[in-house]
Design a protein around this motif. Structure first.
Motif, PDB file in Angstrom:
ATOM      1  N   LYS A 239      73.896  82.112  46.621  1.00  0.00           N
ATOM      2  CA  LYS A 239      72.522  81.695  46.371  1.00  0.00           C
ATOM      3  C   LYS A 239      71.594  82.376  47.385  1.00  0.00           C
ATOM      4  CE  LYS A 239      72.250  77.155  45.440  1.00  0.00           C
ATOM      5  NZ  LYS A 239      72.559  75.694  45.542  1.00  0.00           N
ATOM      6  N   VAL A 240      70.356  82.526  46.978  1.00  0.00           N
ATOM      7  CA  VAL A 240      69.413  83.293  47.800  1.00  0.00           C
ATOM      8  C   VAL A 240      68.908  82.457  48.974  1.00  0.00           C
ATOM      9  CG1 VAL A 240      67.215  84.508  47.853  1.00  0.00           C
ATOM     10  CG2 VAL A 240      68.667  84.665  45.843  1.00  0.00           C
ATOM     11  N   ASN A 241      68.969  83.063  50.153  1.00  0.00           N
ATOM     12  CA  ASN A 241      68.287  82.536  51.323  1.00  0.00           C
ATOM     13  C   ASN A 241      67.209  83.557  51.692  1.00  0.00           C
ATOM     14  OD1 ASN A 241      67.510  82.074  54.115  1.00  0.00           O
ATOM     15  ND2 ASN A 241      69.232  80.652  54.225  1.00  0.00           N
ATOM     16  N   ILE A 242      65.979  83.257  51.341  1.00  0.00           N
ATOM     17  CA  ILE A 242      64.908  84.233  51.466  1.00  0.00           C
ATOM     18  C   ILE A 242      64.709  84.694  52.909  1.00  0.00           C
ATOM     19  CG2 ILE A 242      62.449  84.657  51.081  1.00  0.00           C
ATOM     20  CD1 ILE A 242      64.126  84.416  48.540  1.00  0.00           C
ATOM     21  N   GLN A 243      64.782  83.777  53.847  1.00  0.00           N
ATOM     22  CA  GLN A 243      64.530  84.128  55.241  1.00  0.00           C
ATOM     23  C   GLN A 243      65.591  85.075  55.789  1.00  0.00           C
ATOM     24  OE1 GLN A 243      64.057  80.293  57.203  1.00  0.00           O
ATOM     25  NE2 GLN A 243      61.822  80.510  57.164  1.00  0.00           N
ATOM     26  N   SER A 244      66.853  84.844  55.435  1.00  0.00           N
ATOM     27  CA  SER A 244      67.910  85.715  55.937  1.00  0.00           C
ATOM     28  C   SER A 244      67.972  87.035  55.166  1.00  0.00           C
ATOM     29  CB  SER A 244      69.266  85.011  55.864  1.00  0.00           C
ATOM     30  OG  SER A 244      69.581  84.668  54.519  1.00  0.00           O
ATOM     31  N   ALA A 245      67.625  86.982  53.871  1.00  0.00           N
ATOM     32  CA  ALA A 245      67.657  88.202  53.055  1.00  0.00           C
ATOM     33  C   ALA A 245      66.500  89.129  53.393  1.00  0.00           C
ATOM     34  CB  ALA A 245      67.632  87.837  51.577  1.00  0.00           C
ATOM     35  N   PHE A 246      65.340  88.538  53.694  1.00  0.00           N
ATOM     36  CA  PHE A 246      64.141  89.326  53.997  1.00  0.00           C
ATOM     37  C   PHE A 246      63.497  88.766  55.267  1.00  0.00           C
ATOM     38  CE2 PHE A 246      64.634  88.916  49.353  1.00  0.00           C
ATOM     39  CZ  PHE A 246      64.938  90.237  49.031  1.00  0.00           C
ATOM     40  N   PRO A 247      64.111  88.975  56.441  1.00  0.00           N
ATOM     41  CA  PRO A 247      63.598  88.385  57.689  1.00  0.00           C
ATOM     42  C   PRO A 247      62.209  88.892  58.066  1.00  0.00           C
ATOM     43  CG  PRO A 247      65.328  90.008  58.135  1.00  0.00           C
ATOM     44  CD  PRO A 247      65.326  89.778  56.667  1.00  0.00           C
ATOM     45  N   TRP A 248      61.824  90.040  57.530  1.00  0.00           N
ATOM     46  CA  TRP A 248      60.525  90.635  57.839  1.00  0.00           C
ATOM     47  C   TRP A 248      59.402  90.088  56.956  1.00  0.00           C
ATOM     48  CZ3 TRP A 248      59.144  92.566  53.207  1.00  0.00           C
ATOM     49  CH2 TRP A 248      60.173  92.935  52.339  1.00  0.00           C
ATOM     50  N   LEU A 249      59.744  89.311  55.951  1.00  0.00           N
ATOM     51  CA  LEU A 249      58.763  88.859  54.963  1.00  0.00           C
ATOM     52  C   LEU A 249      57.894  87.743  55.522  1.00  0.00           C
ATOM     53  CD1 LEU A 249      57.860  89.216  51.965  1.00  0.00           C
ATOM     54  CD2 LEU A 249      59.424  87.330  51.417  1.00  0.00           C
ATOM     55  N   MET A 250      56.598  87.943  55.496  1.00  0.00           N
ATOM     56  CA  MET A 250      55.656  86.925  55.942  1.00  0.00           C
ATOM     57  C   MET A 250      55.581  85.814  54.888  1.00  0.00           C
ATOM     58  SD  MET A 250      54.475  87.945  58.881  1.00  0.00           S
ATOM     59  CE  MET A 250      52.966  86.997  59.078  1.00  0.00           C
ATOM     60  N   LEU A 251      55.706  84.557  55.293  1.00  0.00           N
ATOM     61  CA  LEU A 251      55.761  83.436  54.361  1.00  0.00           C
ATOM     62  C   LEU A 251      54.474  83.260  53.572  1.00  0.00           C
ATOM     63  CD1 LEU A 251      57.659  80.763  56.507  1.00  0.00           C
ATOM     64  CD2 LEU A 251      58.566  82.270  54.738  1.00  0.00           C
ATOM     65  N   LYS A 252      53.356  83.719  54.140  1.00  0.00           N
ATOM     66  CA  LYS A 252      52.076  83.574  53.453  1.00  0.00           C
ATOM     67  C   LYS A 252      51.668  84.846  52.712  1.00  0.00           C
ATOM     68  CE  LYS A 252      50.188  80.003  56.515  1.00  0.00           C
ATOM     69  NZ  LYS A 252      49.049  79.609  57.397  1.00  0.00           N
ATOM     70  N   SER A 253      52.559  85.824  52.674  1.00  0.00           N
ATOM     71  CA  SER A 253      52.244  87.077  51.991  1.00  0.00           C
ATOM     72  C   SER A 253      52.302  86.892  50.482  1.00  0.00           C
ATOM     73  CB  SER A 253      53.228  88.169  52.413  1.00  0.00           C
ATOM     74  OG  SER A 253      54.528  87.873  51.914  1.00  0.00           O
ATOM     75  N   GLN A 254      51.707  87.829  49.753  1.00  0.00           N
ATOM     76  CA  GLN A 254      51.703  87.758  48.295  1.00  0.00           C
ATOM     77  C   GLN A 254      53.113  87.911  47.737  1.00  0.00           C
ATOM     78  OE1 GLN A 254      48.977  87.040  46.151  1.00  0.00           O
ATOM     79  NE2 GLN A 254      50.784  86.744  44.868  1.00  0.00           N
ATOM     80  N   GLN A 255      53.931  88.725  48.381  1.00  0.00           N
ATOM     81  CA  GLN A 255      55.300  88.907  47.907  1.00  0.00           C
ATOM     82  C   GLN A 255      56.096  87.602  48.022  1.00  0.00           C
ATOM     83  OE1 GLN A 255      57.135  93.128  48.140  1.00  0.00           O
ATOM     84  NE2 GLN A 255      56.302  92.759  50.180  1.00  0.00           N
ATOM     85  N   ALA A 256      55.882  86.855  49.091  1.00  0.00           N
ATOM     86  CA  ALA A 256      56.562  85.566  49.253  1.00  0.00           C
ATOM     87  C   ALA A 256      56.117  84.595  48.166  1.00  0.00           C
ATOM     88  CB  ALA A 256      56.284  84.992  50.639  1.00  0.00           C
ATOM     89  N   LYS A 257      54.830  84.606  47.850  1.00  0.00           N
ATOM     90  CA  LYS A 257      54.314  83.753  46.778  1.00  0.00           C
ATOM     91  C   LYS A 257      54.903  84.166  45.431  1.00  0.00           C
ATOM     92  CE  LYS A 257      49.888  82.943  49.132  1.00  0.00           C
ATOM     93  NZ  LYS A 257      48.421  83.201  49.088  1.00  0.00           N
ATOM     94  N   ASP A 258      55.057  85.474  45.221  1.00  0.00           N
ATOM     95  CA  ASP A 258      55.619  85.971  43.967  1.00  0.00           C
ATOM     96  C   ASP A 258      57.079  85.560  43.817  1.00  0.00           C
ATOM     97  OD1 ASP A 258      53.214  87.099  43.317  1.00  0.00           O
ATOM     98  OD2 ASP A 258      53.783  89.155  43.834  1.00  0.00           O
ATOM     99  N   ILE A 259      57.805  85.513  44.905  1.00  0.00           N
ATOM    100  CA  ILE A 259      59.201  85.064  44.847  1.00  0.00           C
ATOM    101  C   ILE A 259      59.264  83.618  44.370  1.00  0.00           C
ATOM    102  CG2 ILE A 259      61.252  84.522  46.227  1.00  0.00           C
ATOM    103  CD1 ILE A 259      60.565  86.934  47.987  1.00  0.00           C
ATOM    104  N   LYS A 260      58.359  82.783  44.867  1.00  0.00           N
ATOM    105  CA  LYS A 260      58.312  81.380  44.428  1.00  0.00           C
ATOM    106  C   LYS A 260      57.968  81.292  42.946  1.00  0.00           C
ATOM    107  CE  LYS A 260      57.034  79.366  48.900  1.00  0.00           C
ATOM    108  NZ  LYS A 260      55.987  78.588  49.644  1.00  0.00           N
ATOM    109  N   ARG A 261      57.060  82.141  42.495  1.00  0.00           N
ATOM    110  CA  ARG A 261      56.682  82.156  41.072  1.00  0.00           C
ATOM    111  C   ARG A 261      57.877  82.564  40.217  1.00  0.00           C
ATOM    112  NH1 ARG A 261      52.033  86.355  41.077  1.00  0.00           N
ATOM    113  NH2 ARG A 261      51.668  85.739  38.893  1.00  0.00           N
ATOM    114  N   PHE A 262      58.618  83.561  40.657  1.00  0.00           N
ATOM    115  CA  PHE A 262      59.774  84.028  39.892  1.00  0.00           C
ATOM    116  C   PHE A 262      60.896  82.984  39.901  1.00  0.00           C
ATOM    117  CE2 PHE A 262      63.646  86.621  39.263  1.00  0.00           C
ATOM    118  CZ  PHE A 262      63.315  87.189  38.034  1.00  0.00           C
TER     119      PHE A 262
END
Length: 332
Positions: A239-262
């Motif tokens: 199962k996906v762990n977003i923080q460990s898979a993408f440690p550089w990803l800012m939680l408030k970034s648009q890409q992080a929001k798009d992951i939640k949408r998907f």
């Protein structure tokens, strides 16, 4: 559901109650109205590649929108078609509304997810009792509505509705049987499945894809139902762990929001693509029902700024070899 099936179901219902002398035209009104809700596919954005995932099967497919959708169809179709054949606008509205109303309910029978209760609920309804394409379901319906229009006999449209109800009910039975087998698979492996999802493979309700979830993994298998069910052991994935898979990803970034949408769109059935660590795929859909696959997903990039969207990716190329494997699984 595929457009042809949506159209023939949309035609059958108004034909089953319509004026015998106008069944052909009534069928056309219902057919076109049955297609209309999918006009939401044109709600897209060049800057936001996954916007269409939110709007497809949204308000145009909701139960509360049916009378309004039927009215819009009637306003268009009455002046283009039904008025010429002396069908009253009130009747055209009834026929169009009946045709329109079948669409969202039929889509909810598939696994994609439909917002039937929008705007009161954002839950994607997916009863998983029929594939998005099933010739055995569609072809009898097509033949029956054509005969009803040509012969001007409602009985054929009534038979079409009865066939649809029977086949969809059979799909519910098959789904429950597939769930039983999936529970048995999990138990045989010593797994405590927290969630089980089964869906028919393309074009049939005999061969099913099974996904069960444990604390840290998804397990995918195929189940061929019949007198003696056959199991095709499949694959598992973390199962996906977003923080460990993408440690550089800012939680408030648009890409992080798009992951939640998907993740919402995929009902949580997401995983990292084993072939590309920057891609998150929807594991519900694959070429073969016992593999992870991922016919579509999103790609995240470290190079993008905080205001940039993810990329939407697809993978829908089945080779002859893999299609042969699918047929062998289906027909044993």
């Amino acid at each position: 559901m595929d457009p042809l099936t949506q159209g023939v179901i949309g035609a059958a219902l108004p034909q089953s109650i319509g004026n015998k002398k106008s069944l052909g035209i009534i069928g056309i009104l219902g057919f076109l109205s049955g297609l209309a809700p999918d006009l939401d596919v044109f709600i897209r954005s060049e800057s936001d590649p996954i916007l269409f995932l939110e709007f497809h099967r949204q308000f145009t497919h909701s139960l509360i929108f049916i009378p309004f959708g039927g009215l819009i169809c009637a306003l268009v179709l009455h002046f283009l078609i039904s008025k010429r054949f002396k069908i009253r606008f009130k009747d055209a509205w009834i026929y169009s509304t009946l045709g329109y109303g079948t669409h969202g309910l039929l889509d909810a029978c598939t696994s994609y997810g439909t917002l039937l209760f929008w705007p009161f609920s954002q839950t994607r309804i997916a009863w998983n009792n029929i594939s998005i394409i099933d010739p055995l379901f569609t072809l009898p319906l097509l033949i029956l509505i054509v005969i009803a229009g040509l012969k001007q006999k409602r009985i054929f449209a009534v038979i079409a509705i009865l066939w649809a109800v029977f086949y969809l009910s059979l799909g519910v039975y098959q789904k429950n049987e597939a769930i039983k087998v999936s529970k048995t698979i999990a138990k045989s492996r010593g797994h405590d499945a927290s969630r089980i999802n089964v869906k028919p493979s393309i074009g049939n309700i005999l061969l099913w894809k099974s996904i069960y979830e444990t604390q840290d993994k998804f397990y995918i298998d195929a189940i061929r139902l019949g007198w003696s069910p056959k199991i095709f052991n499949g694959e598992s994935i973390d199962k996906v762990n977003i923080q460990s898979a993408f440690p550089w990803l800012m939680l408030k970034s648009q890409q992080a929001k798009d992951i939640k949408r998907f993740k919402w769109f995929s009902n949580g059935y997401i995983a990292i693509n084993p072939k590309n660590k920057n891609q998150i795929i929807d594991i519900r859909y694959s070429e073969l029902p016992n593999e992870i696959g991922g016919l579509w997903g999103i790609e995240i990039s470290k190079e993008k700024g905080n205001n940039n969207h993810v990329e939407y990716i697809t993978n829908r190329t089945m080779s002859k070899t893999r299609f042969k494997i699918f047929k062998e699984m289906l027909f044993d």
